[in-house]
Design a protein around this motif. Structure first.
Motif, PDB file in Angstrom:
ATOM      1  N   HIS A  83      -6.748  -2.737   3.051  1.00 42.97           N
ATOM      2  CA  HIS A  83      -7.758  -1.515   3.130  1.00 42.97           C
ATOM      3  C   HIS A  83      -9.181  -2.502   3.283  1.00 42.97           C
ATOM      4  CE1 HIS A  83      -9.124   2.448   2.992  1.00 42.97           C
ATOM      5  NE2 HIS A  83      -9.575   2.392   1.572  1.00 42.97           N
ATOM      6  N   ARG A  84      -9.686  -2.260   4.275  1.00 44.65           N
ATOM      7  CA  ARG A  84     -11.081  -2.993   4.749  1.00 44.65           C
ATOM      8  C   ARG A  84     -12.117  -2.453   3.676  1.00 44.65           C
ATOM      9  NH1 ARG A  84      -9.971  -3.322  11.033  1.00 44.65           N
ATOM     10  NH2 ARG A  84      -9.558  -5.775  11.120  1.00 44.65           N
ATOM     11  N   LYS A  85     -12.083  -1.376   3.453  1.00 45.12           N
ATOM     12  CA  LYS A  85     -13.203  -0.804   2.678  1.00 45.12           C
ATOM     13  C   LYS A  85     -13.641  -1.540   1.429  1.00 45.12           C
ATOM     14  CE  LYS A  85     -13.026   3.976   4.471  1.00 45.12           C
ATOM     15  NZ  LYS A  85     -12.477   5.175   4.259  1.00 45.12           N
ATOM     16  N   ASN A  86     -12.456  -2.005   0.731  1.00 46.95           N
ATOM     17  CA  ASN A  86     -12.499  -2.637  -0.604  1.00 46.95           C
ATOM     18  C   ASN A  86     -11.699  -3.522  -0.875  1.00 46.95           C
ATOM     19  OD1 ASN A  86     -10.147  -1.125  -0.860  1.00 46.95           O
ATOM     20  ND2 ASN A  86     -10.539   0.242  -2.484  1.00 46.95           N
ATOM     21  N   GLY A  87     -11.052  -3.966   0.137  1.00 49.90           N
ATOM     22  CA  GLY A  87     -10.063  -5.265   0.049  1.00 49.90           C
ATOM     23  C   GLY A  87      -8.717  -5.062  -0.865  1.00 49.90           C
ATOM     24  N   MET A  88      -8.498  -3.573  -1.056  1.00 51.01           N
ATOM     25  CA  MET A  88      -7.211  -3.703  -1.725  1.00 51.01           C
ATOM     26  C   MET A  88      -6.177  -3.632  -0.787  1.00 51.01           C
ATOM     27  SD  MET A  88      -8.261  -3.682  -4.931  1.00 51.01           S
ATOM     28  CE  MET A  88      -9.660  -4.508  -5.318  1.00 51.01           C
ATOM     29  N   VAL A  89      -4.741  -3.902  -1.501  1.00 46.99           N
ATOM     30  CA  VAL A  89      -3.670  -3.778  -0.656  1.00 46.99           C
ATOM     31  C   VAL A  89      -2.556  -3.050  -1.036  1.00 46.99           C
ATOM     32  CG1 VAL A  89      -4.407  -6.529   0.149  1.00 46.99           C
ATOM     33  CG2 VAL A  89      -2.845  -5.848  -1.759  1.00 46.99           C
ATOM     34  N   ILE A  90      -1.732  -2.921  -0.163  1.00 50.50           N
ATOM     35  CA  ILE A  90      -0.530  -2.365  -0.390  1.00 50.50           C
ATOM     36  C   ILE A  90       0.769  -3.267  -0.018  1.00 50.50           C
ATOM     37  CG2 ILE A  90       1.359  -0.302  -0.011  1.00 50.50           C
ATOM     38  CD1 ILE A  90      -0.907   1.396   1.137  1.00 50.50           C
ATOM     39  N   LEU A  91       1.474  -3.349  -1.016  1.00 48.43           N
ATOM     40  CA  LEU A  91       2.616  -4.352  -0.703  1.00 48.43           C
ATOM     41  C   LEU A  91       3.892  -3.381  -1.038  1.00 48.43           C
ATOM     42  CD1 LEU A  91       1.700  -6.579  -3.670  1.00 48.43           C
ATOM     43  CD2 LEU A  91       1.822  -7.374  -1.386  1.00 48.43           C
ATOM     44  N   VAL A 151      -5.212   3.209  -3.904  1.00 49.88           N
ATOM     45  CA  VAL A 151      -6.017   2.465  -3.254  1.00 49.88           C
ATOM     46  C   VAL A 151      -7.299   2.885  -2.932  1.00 49.88           C
ATOM     47  CG1 VAL A 151      -5.918   1.040  -1.028  1.00 49.88           C
ATOM     48  CG2 VAL A 151      -3.834   1.617  -2.184  1.00 49.88           C
ATOM     49  N   GLU A 152      -7.802   3.865  -2.240  1.00 45.22           N
ATOM     50  CA  GLU A 152      -9.091   4.324  -1.940  1.00 45.22           C
ATOM     51  C   GLU A 152      -9.835   4.729  -2.931  1.00 45.22           C
ATOM     52  OE1 GLU A 152     -10.219   5.326   1.642  1.00 45.22           O
ATOM     53  OE2 GLU A 152     -11.821   6.519   0.912  1.00 45.22           O
ATOM     54  N   ARG A 153      -9.398   5.786  -3.866  1.00 46.95           N
ATOM     55  CA  ARG A 153     -10.322   6.408  -4.708  1.00 46.95           C
ATOM     56  C   ARG A 153     -10.289   5.459  -5.998  1.00 46.95           C
ATOM     57  NH1 ARG A 153      -9.172  12.841  -4.100  1.00 46.95           N
ATOM     58  NH2 ARG A 153     -10.143  12.991  -2.199  1.00 46.95           N
ATOM     59  N   ASP A 154      -9.375   4.846  -6.373  1.00 48.86           N
ATOM     60  CA  ASP A 154      -9.255   3.908  -7.819  1.00 48.86           C
ATOM     61  C   ASP A 154      -9.488   2.593  -7.438  1.00 48.86           C
ATOM     62  OD1 ASP A 154      -8.712   4.880 -10.440  1.00 48.86           O
ATOM     63  OD2 ASP A 154      -7.023   3.791 -10.367  1.00 48.86           O
ATOM     64  N   GLY A 155      -9.468   2.234  -6.223  1.00 48.71           N
ATOM     65  CA  GLY A 155      -9.834   0.751  -6.056  1.00 48.71           C
ATOM     66  C   GLY A 155      -8.834  -0.165  -6.703  1.00 48.71           C
ATOM     67  N   HIS A 156      -7.505  -0.098  -6.410  1.00 50.52           N
ATOM     68  CA  HIS A 156      -6.626  -0.884  -6.975  1.00 50.52           C
ATOM     69  C   HIS A 156      -5.452  -1.396  -5.937  1.00 50.52           C
ATOM     70  CE1 HIS A 156      -8.383   0.178 -11.125  1.00 50.52           C
ATOM     71  NE2 HIS A 156      -8.289  -1.038 -10.994  1.00 50.52           N
TER      72      HIS A 156
END
Lengths: 529, 549
Positions: free
Chosen positions: A193-201, A323-328
């Protein structure tokens, strides 16, 4: 094997074809190794029907006197009737269709024989790959690396050769992690996720078993993912009870004590057989001709299909929110990690990432998240809802995903670059296709059969200029924002375009859409001239 | 009576308004005789102007000295007002309650409303029966316009002028009227130009238990048949209900007395059953639980979609008799003011392309609903939220609009008007500044001098800026009969009305705007192409050198 062995009668004259939305017509019926061909002999008409035998889900025959009627139920929900003179011919034809429509050998399937003049086997195959994704995402490079540990498919048979994993995890560790995950599906990155650098695995379940086995390497890998952040989420697509029970059969879940920085969220998503049965009930309801409103609504409810749509969308919404709101960062898995896991990771990416919402972007997403990620298309799409064969591993997971995308499309008519026609086309192609894209169950199988060398790629074909117009959304206006779908029961609708595709009124709506599409194409031309 | 008596607290400051899909607004709440107004006194926030007659019910709640009033509107919107001060809140609540349920028609807002726009065409004169008859005269000379009801004495719910067969004199009509429920003798509803067949409507015949007959009634309806032809009577009740009606003096046309007519019974629900169905449906739509099963069960339990289907099916049947069978049709139920009108008006939408234009549809609503005596005031007194005992309320007209919406959805290019026109009619039928839907019949409207004292809805609608808003951009005149699919799978819930306030339609509206834009741009380009072609042609004739060899 020779197809001709199965064809005792190749040609019948004077056959009457009855199909939805057309008047009955009389003509010649031919059976070839891969097709049923009907050509109209009526004067002044040159209608033909070319039906891929693979598209046929069930055949029913009725003999009366010296003639018979064959009812053909297709995987794209069409139902055709053929009135065939001569009992023997009718039986022969029915027998040929039955046998040829469910031949097992992949290498004998039509994509290996399909050679249209405007496509060359030398054309590029596919749109995206893990390597490509990695090279595009420069931001990934300092913390993530591309590993080729699976180059010979020995670590995980259902993964592609290249996978993205944390920088400080070496290949030996991965091999150990793979032993600790079902089917070897160790956690690998599928979205950044470019906006905050978080990822989905995504991965499969950990094999903790009844005596709570641990795997240091697995814990280490996950710890490396959230390095520098306070925690991560694990979305388990099973209820916590189901996850508990899985321990009895060697599976399990990530316990709090061993994965202290990971918070597990359980969401029960229906899978496998239950989904297939839901589809069967829904299709039956859609074909119900009793004209009773209560009955229709009860049957629709009983099928539970819309509940599955709702659960899938709301779980995907949860994932996107983390990912987007919680930033994890989030790890998603269920049991095998080849079905509901892919369903929600795909939907979450559509919700968050504008790049996935263009025509190319969406097809590339499907290629990465379904084709290469090892969704077993061949097993899941062997039969549709009409088949009389015993259920094996059929399950309409991919169709459910398309339905959810349609719900998004309906709620955000401007945000997606592709049209409903694309979703319909994909739904049909997944079950029976001229192209090789949806053949086999994994990258490994496709490689062994030389699919990329010997068949054409559907995704490339859909992007040809002639096709592109048809599959684009004329109303498309890109938005950078996340598109959060409403999952209220009142907001979700039956996907009429698919499930009631062959009824008269769907046709009227198509005409209206066609009209708008033509206008847009026309102004494109005018702007050029 | 003075409105001021009912308003103890005319204004309160510091009131907070919560509305669906809009930011919260704080401002001053004012009560006038007809409106509830909330103004923030800032230029950029939207004010709330709510007609008291649009309020269906209110609920009040207190937390300490802060009161909350939940206002539930007849257009199904729910808004919330937070009012500081218990006494103010109680006063406001009791004023709203009193003002929203005033019984006297002459105190209604339309009598006080003065238009802020220029009336180009007075809607009260736009759809007179005599004008409609002129159209009929241009097609056939088999009918005449009778003024037998000029003082409303023959049938109180009919207009003064009605179209009847030419050979039937007024005396016969008077006698037939005594044989029909509320004097509603059979009159012409629709003439099918293509084959000269007609649709008529009436009240039920008063045969009673001993099978009374009326030669004049028989003569009247037989006069509409071509020699040797049979007609159909569509009774909107089941045969059982029709049988039972005999005990109360009603009945149906027996085979013996009407040998040239074939009776078909259909089961259309009426009045309180429909009202309950609406209440259940709206309750289901507002259900906040996230259970899909519960939503579908509740939707099913409301039976609303079943009613839609039954009405459409019956309308198709009537249209089929006329267009396909080439037979004339008489439609009635009991009173002939509710389900009868649903069937006759929908059949015309199916058969007659003229009814699918904006003006044609207005004419249809005038002819088949307002002039035909649908008791709007009784039927639309309350909507789905009211707590008072239902009397004669029934969403008959709303169901009709829902059915039209279903056809519109199935034939998106065949209607000149868009969904918003249907929504507008729904809103105005329940609460309006215009006089069009006041009263229960032409007789009442005349007595109330509505044409003189109020403005017609049509005066407002038929102005270019409104028409533009209501026009369907996809419209392409379709001269064919349009047969809607009535399979349950084909019918949808009308989201534009029932989920209007529950889910944001912003994205859908944007898509619609975009579509309108595409269509307009396309037209513009077409015009440009045409004018360039013309220029080219002109240049070619002027300058032979330019001509292609």
């Amino acid at each position: 094997m020779e197809f001709s062995e199965h064809i005792k009668t190749a040609n019948v004259e004077d056959v009457v074809l009855r199909q939805p939305l057309h008047p009955p017509s009389r003509g010649t019926l031919c059976i070839t190794g891969h097709h049923l061909l009907f050509s109209d002999r009526e004067e002044g008409s040159s209608r033909q029907l070319l039906l891929l035998l693979r598209n046929i889900d069930a055949v029913e025959k009725r003999i009366s006197g010296s003639s018979g009627t064959i009812t053909i139920k297709c995987k794209d929900m069409r139902v055709l009737h053929l009135d065939i003179p001569g009992m023997e011919q009718c039986l022969n034809i029915a027998h040929s269709i039955e046998t040829l429509s469910c031949l097992d050998g992949v290498a004998a399937m039509y994509p290996f024989f399909y050679r249209p003049s405007d496509l060359s086997l030398q054309n590029q195959w596919g749109l995206s790959s893990t390597e490509k994704y990695y090279s595009q995402m420069k931001e990934l490079h300092n913390r993530w690396r591309l590993s080729s540990v699976n180059r010979d498919y020995s670590v995980c048979p259902s993964y592609p050769p290249a996978v993205i994993i944390p920088q400080n995890t070496d290949d030996d560790m991965l091999k150990k992690v793979a032993k600790f995950r079902q089917g070897g599906r160790f956690p690998a990155l599928c979205y950044y996720h470019r906006k905050n650098g978080m990822v989905i695995l995504r991965s499969s379940q950990p094999l903790t078993g009844a005596n709570r086995k641990r795997c240091r390497e697995d814990e280490h890998l996950l710890q490396a993912v959230i390095d520098g952040s306070d925690k991560g989420y694990i979305i388990d697509t099973r209820s916590s009870q189901q996850a508990q029970q899985a321990r009895m059969t060697g599976g399990g879940f990530e316990s709090k004590s061993s994965y202290s920085h990971w918070k597990r969220l359980h969401r029960q998503m229906e899978r496998g057989k239950a989904l297939q049965e839901s589809l069967i009930k829904l299709v039956e309801a859609c074909g119900d001709e009793s004209h009773n409103m209560d009955r229709w609504l009860s049957k629709l409810e009983n099928s539970k299909w819309l509940s599955h749509v709702q659960t899938a969308l709301s779980t995907a919404g949860l994932l996107a929110e983390c990912v987007e709101r919680d930033g994890h960062s989030v790890l998603v898995h269920g049991s095998e990690g080849t079905d509901s896991t892919l369903l929600i990771s795909t939907l979450a990416q559509l919700i968050m990432d504008p790049c996935c919402r263009t025509l190319e972007g969406f097809l590339a997403l499907l290629e990465r998240e379904w084709v290469q990620a090892g969704h077993p298309f061949q097993q899941r799409c062997a039969h549709f809802a009409y088949s009389h064969a015993r259920l094996q591993q059929e399950s309409p997971v991919f169709l459910l995903m398309l339905d959810c995308v349609w719900q998004l499309w309906r709620q955000f008519p401007l945000a997606l670059g592709f049209s409903e026609a694309l979703l319909l086309r994909l739904a049909t192609e997944a079950y029976a296709s001229d192209y090789g894209t949806f053949l086999c169950n994994s990258h490994q199988e496709r490689c062994a059969l030389g699919v990329t060398e010997n068949t054409h790629c559907l995704f490339q074909a859909l992007l040809r200029p002639t096709e592109r117009d048809y599959y684009s959304n004329p109303l498309y206006e890109p938005t950078e924002l996340a598109i959060w779908p409403s999952v209220h029961p009142q907001s979700l609708q039956l996907w009429r375009g698919f499930f009631l595709r062959w009824t008269q009124q769907a046709r009227q709506l198509e005409e209206a859409q066609e009209e708008i599409r033509n206008m847009v194409i026309e102004w494109g031309k005018m702007a050029l001239s | 009576m003075e409105f001021a008596e009912l308003i103890k607290t005319p204004r309160v400051d510091g009131v907070v308004l919560h509305r669906p899909f809009m930011p919260t607004v704080e401002g001053t709440l004012c009560l006038t005789g007809h409106h509830l107004i909330l103004s923030s006194r800032q230029d950029n926030t939207e004010e709330l102007w709510l007609l008291h007659s649009n309020i269906d019910s209110i609920e009040k709640r207190f937390v300490g000295s802060l009161g909350t009033i939940i206002v539930k509107c007849k257009d199904l919107r729910v808004i919330q007002l937070d009012i500081p001060g218990m006494e103010e809140c109680l006063n406001i609540a009791s004023s709203i309650e009193a003002l929203s349920t005033l019984d006297s028609v002459s105190l209604m807002y339309p009598f006080f409303y003065r238009p802020m726009f220029e009336v180009i065409e007075d809607g009260w004169n736009s759809f007179l029966p005599e004008d409609a008859f002129k159209d009929l005269e241009s097609m056939t000379d088999e009918w005449r316009l009778s003024d037998v009801n000029k003082d409303f004495s023959v049938c109180p719910s009919y207009p003064p002028l009605v179209a009847v067969p030419k050979d039937i004199d007024d005396d016969t009509l008077r006698k037939a009227a005594t044989f029909r429920h509320s004097g509603r003798f059979p009159v012409l509803s629709y003439y099918h130009k293509k084959n000269g067949m007609v649709m008529m409507r009436s009240g039920q015949p008063l045969t009673g238990t001993n099978g009374r007959r009326c030669k004049e009634d028989e003569k009247l309806i037989n006069a509409t048949l071509r020699p040797g032809k049979r007609g159909y009577i569509i009774d909107t009740r089941t045969i059982n209900v029709a049988q039972q009606a005999k005990a109360r003096g009603g009945g149906f046309e027996s085979e013996a007395n009407y040998p040239q007519w074939r009776r078909i019974h259909k089961a259309l629900e009426r009045s309180n059953v429909l009202q309950e169905s609406l209440i259940k449906l709206v309750e289901a739509c507002n259900d906040q639980s996230h259970s899909m099963d519960r939503w579908l069960s509740k939707l099913e339990a409301s039976s609303w979609q079943t009613h839609v289907k039954e009405i459409l099916t019956t309308a198709c049947l009537a249209a089929q008799c006329i267009d396909r069978e080439g037979a004339s049709v008489l439609v009635h139920g009991t009173e002939g003011t509710d389900s009868t009108l649903q069937v006759t008006s929908l059949a015309q939408i199916i058969l007659d392309p003229a009814c699918r234009t904006i003006r044609g549809f207005q004419g249809l609503v005038e002819r088949e609903w307002l002039q035909a005596g649908h008791p709007f005031q009784q039927r639309c007194a309350q909507s789905a939220y009211s707590n008072s005992k239902p009397r004669q309320e029934s969403p008959v007209f709303l169901l009709f609009l829902d059915c039209v919406w279903q056809i519109l959805r199935q034939f998106p290019c065949s209607f000149e008007f868009s969904e918003s026109f249907l929504v507008l009619l729904f809103e105005h039928a329940y609460a309006s500044q215009f006089g069009t839907f006041l009263g229960n019949s032409t007789a009442e409207r005349t007595r109330l001098s509505l044409p003189e004292k109020t403005v017609s809805l049509w005066s407002w609608v038929n102005r270019p800026q409104e028409l533009e808003r209501l026009t369907n951009p996809l419209y392409e005149a379709n001269s064919l009969v349009i047969w809607p699919s009535v399979a349950p799978q084909s019918l949808l819930l009308w989201e534009g009305v029932f989920l209007r306030w529950n889910r944001s339609s912003r994205c859908l509206d944007e898509a619609y705007e975009e579509m309108v834009h595409i269509i307009e741009y396309n037209k513009e380009l077409q015009n440009k192409v045409n004018s360039l072609r013309r220029q080219l042609a002109q240049l070619e004739t002027e300058d032979p050198l330019l001509q292609t060899p």
